[in-house]
Design an enzyme around this catalytic site. Structure first.
Site, PDB file in Angstrom:
ATOM      1  N   LYS A  91      16.663   2.217   3.722  1.00  0.00           N
ATOM      2  CA  LYS A  91      17.862   2.868   4.275  1.00  0.00           C
ATOM      3  C   LYS A  91      18.015   4.252   3.658  1.00  0.00           C
ATOM      4  O   LYS A  91      17.697   4.443   2.480  1.00  0.00           O
ATOM      5  CB  LYS A  91      19.068   1.981   3.935  1.00  0.00           C
ATOM      6  N   SER A 101      26.332  -1.207   8.677  1.00  0.00           N
ATOM      7  CA  SER A 101      25.824   0.144   8.687  1.00  0.00           C
ATOM      8  C   SER A 101      24.299   0.245   8.586  1.00  0.00           C
ATOM      9  O   SER A 101      23.722   1.277   8.936  1.00  0.00           O
ATOM     10  CB  SER A 101      26.430   0.943   7.520  1.00  0.00           C
ATOM     11  N   SER A 110      27.327  -4.872   5.740  1.00  0.00           N
ATOM     12  CA  SER A 110      26.360  -3.888   6.255  1.00  0.00           C
ATOM     13  C   SER A 110      24.909  -4.324   6.226  1.00  0.00           C
ATOM     14  O   SER A 110      24.051  -3.648   6.811  1.00  0.00           O
ATOM     15  CB  SER A 110      26.486  -2.569   5.487  1.00  0.00           C
TER      16      SER A 110
END
Lengths: 97, 497
Positions: free
Chosen positions: B80, B155, B179
């Site tokens: 990420k 997310s 997330s």
């Protein structure tokens, strides 16, 4: 409780975030709905309940106060929008007379 | 699709160790897949092909020289865009950090490299990890591989979508309110939020520091366990890093749940679960029963207040943490024309650099912490946090794990909730309590509802993360096998418009 656009503008100024009039007009009613939904926390927050700021009880963590290698001045400045003489360069911070 | 891509991370690792596959072969196969499908999926923000192939070749050389490396040496991974990794930009999905090159690595990235994993690139995310659909990214949309018109969750949507479209066998994300688990749920992969503090936050861009934790994404429980074992462990650079170690996780896979008590959480509040989510959840419970577990209903009366408390605590921490983006030390600077003051430039930079959701949460947090409102909002939310922790403590005296659907619904259409923040926030209804209490939780794929994946959430006590993997291995379904070859799958290979 209703959150006015003036109040949102004041909060945005406190948070140092420039908002356009369109953003203010959109954000104020949205924040109002959100605040209305989250206000219910006070229903169960009795005086006898201890607040938790963290998931676990943690205490200060100390390390020995010793000089150790760190990233270089050059590396620390490498992401800065502006630098001068090995320092972060900023716009003026004092009002002009 | 290259058949190598269907191998699990564990299989890739053992084949590389045995010399029947090279890291260069599998890394090249991953890049071929990325180039074939990511124009449609939009999972990666940047790639690191040259360095990844050199790292893969170095691993192959060490193996050829007879060196014994760890179980994931040579396995490709995507991370990420919240993790600092020198040599690639770290933007956290925000325009305010466009092009920023971090001067050091996050601890978890260092651990990946030490274990011989090959980092192929950085994955898209909601801006500063604020969102449940990856639509708040300042750069691009990410699409759900099951249906390109649907959200991939958030997310960590890029992490989930890259796995579900077989671009990489492993990804690394972060979870603050769901997330990792929610995107895993809506894309049919495994996502784990480990016990808070078990993975270092050093070099991980902060959202809400008392809630944030890095964690693994994989296509099955065993692979997730292997990755978690690589990244976990105490880090003196993170003062909230736990000294205690997690129990053996890969050992837990396959041990089963015979004789266990599994508690179904009675009250999450909200608007209930979609019927298709509920029926898949019930089928998974029956599977646990067949594996010898007893299913009981458990009351956690304060979970109903978790969402409200979270949307006070998290924005409060956000408003404080994001104060660092002040146009001085890193990121963009807007409007510095030589006449404007520092404060004016700061206002303009933050106004231009932050997106709508980030501004919404900064202002919400500023309000919750302001004089006159602090006790009613932030103070009360902290008390609710205590009550949620007590609910968990009481529940774990009665049961081994708690379970629920990961998210009340399957993936929704892109754009559907963008103008209704509260509807977006409700996607994390079931995942938030574990962040508030710091205990471990995970999502496992169990079935489909109208062609879209449903996830099953398992919650275990802090430092009892092994229980997540024991339950997950019993009930996980290889949903992605049924995606490959469908018309949805073929759509991934169409040229981007």
């Amino acid at each position: 409780m209703a959150l006015s656009t003036d109040e949102v503008a004041r909060l945005a100024a406190l948070a140092r975030v420039d908002l356009s009039p369109e953003e203010l007009a959109k954000l104020a009613p949205q924040l109002d709905v959100i605040l209305d939904a989250v206000a219910r926390v006070s229903e169960i927050a009795g005086d006898d309940i201890k607040p938790s700021s963290h998931a676990f009880e943690i205490t200060n963590v100390f390390r020995p106060d010793e000089v150790r290698p760190s990233i270089s001045q050059e590396a620390a400045l490498s992401g800065a929008p502006a630098e001068e003489d090995g320092k972060f360069r900023v716009p003026r911070i004092l009002e002009e007379d | 699709m290259n058949e190598l891509l269907k191998l699990s991370a564990a299989e890739i690792g053992s084949k590389i160790a045995a010399g029947s596959l090279t890291s260069v072969e599998i890394t090249k196969a991953c890049f071929e897949q990325i180039h074939a499908v990511d124009a449609q999926v939009g999972a990666f923000l940047c790639l690191d092909e040259e360095r990844a192939l050199a790292a893969a070749a170095a691993i192959d050389a060490r193996i050829a020289a007879g060196e014994k490396l760890g179980p994931l040496a040579g396995v490709p991974i995507g991370v990420k865009d919240i993790f600092c990794y020198q040599g690639l930009p770290t933007t956290c999905g925000s325009r305010i950090l466009e092009g920023w090159m971090p001067p050091y690595n996050s601890t978890v990235v260092d651990r990946l490299l030490e274990a011989g994993l090959v980092i192929v690139g950085k994955l898209n995310m909601d801006e500063f990890a604020m969102g449940s659909s990856t639509e708040t990214s300042g750069y691009q949309l990410t699409h759900n591989p099951w249906n390109l018109g649907y959200i991939p969750g958030g997310s960590s949507g890029g992490c989930a979508a890259a796995l579900a479209s077989y671009q990489v066998p492993l990804t690394l994300g972060t979870d603050t309110g769901g997330s990792i688990r929610q995107p895993a749920s809506v894309t049919g992969v495994v996502g784990v939020k480990p016990t808070y503090g078990s993975n270092s936050r050093y070099g991980v861009l902060a959202m809400a520091s008392s809630l944030d934790v890095p964690g693994p994404f994989a296509r099955n429980a065993r692979d997730a366990a292997l990755l978690q074992e690589v990244i976990s462990g105490h880090d003196p650079m993170d003062s909230t890093s736990l000294v205690s170690e997690l129990p053996g996780l890969t050992d837990a896979v396959g041990k089963g749940v015979d004789g266990w008590k599994i508690g179904v959480v009675k009250e999450f509040g909200g608007d209930g679960y979609q019927p298709g989510v509920e029926s898949a959840f019930k089928e998974a419970l029956a599977k646990c029963e067949r594996a010898g577990a007893e299913i009981v209903e458990v009351s956690c009366p304060h979970f109903d207040y978790a969402l409200a408390a979270y949307y006070l605590i998290m924005p409060s921490e956000v408003s404080s943490n994001l104060a660092r983006y002040d146009s001085v030390r890193y990121g963009i600077r807007v409007g510095d024309d030589g006449t404007r003051s520092m404060e004016e430039v700061m206002n303009l930079t933050r106004g231009a650099g932050f997106g709508e959701e980030v501004k919404r949460r900064i202002i919400l947090g500023t309000y919750a912490l302001s004089a006159g409102y602090y006790d009613a909002y932030y103070g009360s939310a902290q008390k609710v946090r205590t009550l949620i922790q007590q609910d968990f403590d009481a529940a774990f005296e009665k049961v081994d794990v708690l379970v629920s659907p990961t998210s009340p619904t399957v993936a929704w259409k892109l754009g559907e909730r963008m103008d209704d923040p509260l509807a977006m926030y409700k996607a994390d209804l079931c995942t938030i309590p574990s962040n508030m209490a710091g205990n471990s939780a995970a999502s496992f794929p169990i079935g489909l509802s109208d062609g879209l994946p449903v996830g099953f959430q398992v919650m275990a006590p802090a430092l009892a993360d092994d229980r997540l993997y024991r339950v997950g291995a019993v009930l996980e379904e290889p949903l992605l096998d049924s995606l490959v070859g469908t018309s949805a799958w073929d759509a991934l290979y169409e040229e981007a418009k």
